[in-house]
Scaffold this motif. Structure first.
Motif, mmCIF file in Angstrom:
data_model
loop_
_atom_site.group_PDB
_atom_site.id
_atom_site.type_symbol
_atom_site.label_atom_id
_atom_site.label_comp_id
_atom_site.label_asym_id
_atom_site.label_seq_id
_atom_site.Cartn_x
_atom_site.Cartn_y
_atom_site.Cartn_z
ATOM 1 N N SER A 1 0.832 -1.206 0.000
ATOM 2 C CA SER A 1 0.000 0.000 0.000
ATOM 3 C C SER A 1 0.866 1.256 0.000
ATOM 4 N N GLY A 2 0.585 2.146 -0.944
ATOM 5 C CA GLY A 2 1.297 3.421 -1.004
ATOM 6 C C GLY A 2 2.439 3.452 -2.000
ATOM 7 N N GLY B 1 2.272 3.091 -5.159
ATOM 8 C CA GLY B 1 1.915 3.886 -6.346
ATOM 9 C C GLY B 1 1.107 3.186 -7.421
ATOM 10 N N LYS B 2 0.509 2.020 -7.119
ATOM 11 C CA LYS B 2 -0.166 1.309 -8.207
ATOM 12 C C LYS B 2 -1.424 2.033 -8.713
ATOM 13 N N THR B 3 -2.156 2.706 -7.810
ATOM 14 C CA THR B 3 -3.352 3.430 -8.262
ATOM 15 C C THR B 3 -2.943 4.577 -9.190
ATOM 16 N N THR B 4 -1.850 5.244 -8.838
ATOM 17 C CA THR B 4 -1.355 6.358 -9.659
ATOM 18 C C THR B 4 -0.949 5.863 -11.051
ATOM 19 N N ARG C 1 5.024 8.517 1.287
ATOM 20 C CA ARG C 1 3.915 8.544 0.306
ATOM 21 C C ARG C 1 2.572 8.312 0.980
ATOM 22 N N ARG D 1 -0.154 11.270 1.085
ATOM 23 C CA ARG D 1 -1.431 11.110 0.377
ATOM 24 C C ARG D 1 -2.557 11.794 1.151
ATOM 25 N N ARG E 1 -0.814 -0.269 7.577
ATOM 26 C CA ARG E 1 -0.331 -0.540 6.215
ATOM 27 C C ARG E 1 1.192 -0.688 6.188
ATOM 28 N N ASN F 1 9.173 1.766 -8.414
ATOM 29 C CA ASN F 1 8.539 3.061 -8.674
ATOM 30 C C ASN F 1 9.282 4.155 -7.927
ATOM 31 N N ASP F 2 10.381 4.608 -8.555
ATOM 32 C CA ASP F 2 11.151 5.706 -7.982
ATOM 33 C C ASP F 2 10.672 6.984 -8.664
HETATM 34 N N1 LIG Z 1 7.001 7.806 -8.062
HETATM 35 C C1 LIG Z 1 6.371 8.531 -7.131
HETATM 36 N N2 LIG Z 1 7.027 9.553 -6.546
HETATM 37 C C2 LIG Z 1 6.418 10.304 -5.581
HETATM 38 N N3 LIG Z 1 5.132 10.097 -5.150
HETATM 39 C C3 LIG Z 1 4.454 9.097 -5.704
HETATM 40 C C4 LIG Z 1 5.027 8.262 -6.708
HETATM 41 N N4 LIG Z 1 4.091 7.328 -7.073
HETATM 42 C C5 LIG Z 1 2.997 7.584 -6.320
HETATM 43 N N5 LIG Z 1 3.208 8.634 -5.505
HETATM 44 C C6 LIG Z 1 2.287 9.201 -4.492
HETATM 45 O O1 LIG Z 1 2.242 8.271 -3.416
HETATM 46 C C7 LIG Z 1 0.928 8.218 -2.855
HETATM 47 C C8 LIG Z 1 0.444 6.763 -2.872
HETATM 48 O O2 LIG Z 1 0.216 6.392 -4.216
HETATM 49 P P1 LIG Z 1 -1.021 5.458 -4.634
HETATM 50 O O3 LIG Z 1 -2.277 5.910 -3.961
HETATM 51 O O4 LIG Z 1 -1.014 5.379 -6.118
HETATM 52 O O5 LIG Z 1 -0.534 4.078 -3.967
HETATM 53 P P2 LIG Z 1 -1.225 2.642 -3.969
HETATM 54 O O6 LIG Z 1 -0.143 1.656 -4.154
HETATM 55 O O7 LIG Z 1 -2.325 2.601 -4.951
HETATM 56 O O8 LIG Z 1 -1.812 2.558 -2.495
HETATM 57 P P3 LIG Z 1 -3.085 1.694 -1.946
HETATM 58 O O9 LIG Z 1 -2.753 0.259 -2.092
HETATM 59 O O10 LIG Z 1 -3.156 2.113 -0.516
HETATM 60 O O11 LIG Z 1 -4.295 2.104 -2.719
HETATM 61 C C9 LIG Z 1 0.062 9.176 -3.667
HETATM 62 O O12 LIG Z 1 -0.032 10.400 -2.985
HETATM 63 C C10 LIG Z 1 0.843 9.338 -4.978
HETATM 64 O O13 LIG Z 1 0.617 10.589 -5.582
#
Ligand SMILES: Nc1ncnc2c1ncn2[C@@H]1O[C@H](COP(=O)(O)OP(=O)(O)OP(=O)(O)O)[C@@H](O)[C@H]1O
Ligand SMILES: Nc1nc2c(ncn2[C@@H]2O[C@H](COP(=O)(O)O)[C@@H](O)[C@H]2O)c(=O)[nH]1
Length: 221
Positions: free
Chosen positions: A27-28, A30-33, A147, A151, A162, A182-183
């Motif tokens: 979690s966090g 960045g997969k949703t992004t 992250r 968020r 998480r 995901n850097d």
């Molecule tokens: N490469 C990156 N660099 C900096 N910030 C990032 C990057 N990728 C994602 N983020 C930020 O990190 C936060 C978490 O990203 P995101 O919601 O996409 O994660 P997730 O894996 O989908 O989490 P979850 O499983 O909780 O839904 C968001 O605020 C997003 O904008």
């Protein structure tokens, strides 16, 4: 006389079967992004909208981000066999509805799944040939915490839970076909996009290939 080639499908290539593109990560990470970036720029892939019993986050829309359902509704759907897969994550239920996906795959539609490792295993067991599994890693644990905190959608208790689970999520990295760190967001997006494009060209998915090659091999008139 020239032979007519079979018609190309909407991706401009030969007719093909759709694929199930799975993005997982702690979690966090960045997969949703990344999923949103792919979905925005590519009309040939649709989001598989999951059902969940967790409450909507600020900005989340019912039917777009999730189908937000009660525990009773979720349990009834599970009993009625309405999910392709389902799992309990962070104490809430999450599941992929069957209805939307199966017909679309035959028509060459790709689907994006933002699901955890348990769901990935279930989909792989059921539909191995259609599944492409991509795992995203954060560049560091400290950045993952930044992250989740940045968020701004979860309480400190939720973030703590998480983070507690992050290491066990990461331990499933080797159940995936591709692993991407995901850097830098743009580089990560580009790498994930390349995986999707290459997977679309797998011979086994290109159902129009046999007819097309047969036409190519006809003798010239
Ligand atoms: N490469 C990156 N660099 C900096 N910030 C990032 C990057 N990728 C994602 N983020 C930020 O990190 C936060 C978490 O990203 P995101 O919601 O996409 O994660 P997730 O894996 O989908 O989490 P979850 O499983 O909780 O839904 C968001 O605020 C997003 O904008
Ligand atoms: N097995 C499934 N996992 C799912 C599904 N939908 C989302 N998820 C995963 O749950 C966690 C938490 O998601 P969040 O939106 O509450 O942060 C995350 O790992 C998702 O990938 C699903 O249908 N099945």
């Amino acid at each position: 006389m020239a032979h007519d080639a079979p018609s190309p499908d909407t991706t401009g290539t030969l007719a093909r079967r759709g694929l199930m593109f799975i993005l997982s990560s702690p979690s966090g990470a960045g997969k949703t992004t990344i999923a949103r970036m792919l979905l925005e720029g590519d009309p040939h892939i649709r989001n598989s909208v999951s059902c969940t019993t967790r409450a909507p986050r600020p900005g989340e829309v019912d039917g777009r981000d999730y189908h937000f359902v009660s525990h009773a509704q979720f349990d009834r759907m599970a009993e009625d066999g309405e999910f392709l897969e389902w799992a309990t994550v962070f104490g809430q239920s999450y599941g992929t509805p069957k209805a939307q996906v199966k017909a679309g795959l035959k028509e060459g539609v790709d689907y994006m799944f933002d699901i955890d490792w348990q769901g990935t295993q279930q989909l792989y067991q059921k539909l191995e040939r259609d599944v492409v599994r991509v795992f995203l890693l954060p560049p560091s644990i400290a950045e993952l915490r930044r992250r989740l905190t940045g968020r701004g959608t979860d309480t400190p208790e939720v973030i703590h839970g998480r983070m507690e689970r992050a290491r066990s999520e990461i331990s499933h990295w080797d159940g995936y076909d591709y692993v991407v760190v995901n850097d830098d967001i743009d580089r990560c997006f580009e790498q994930v996009q390349k995986i999707l494009h290459a997977e679309r060209l797998r011979r086994a998915r290109q159902t129009g290939l046999i007819g097309f090659v047969r036409e190519l091999m006809q003798p010239d008139d």
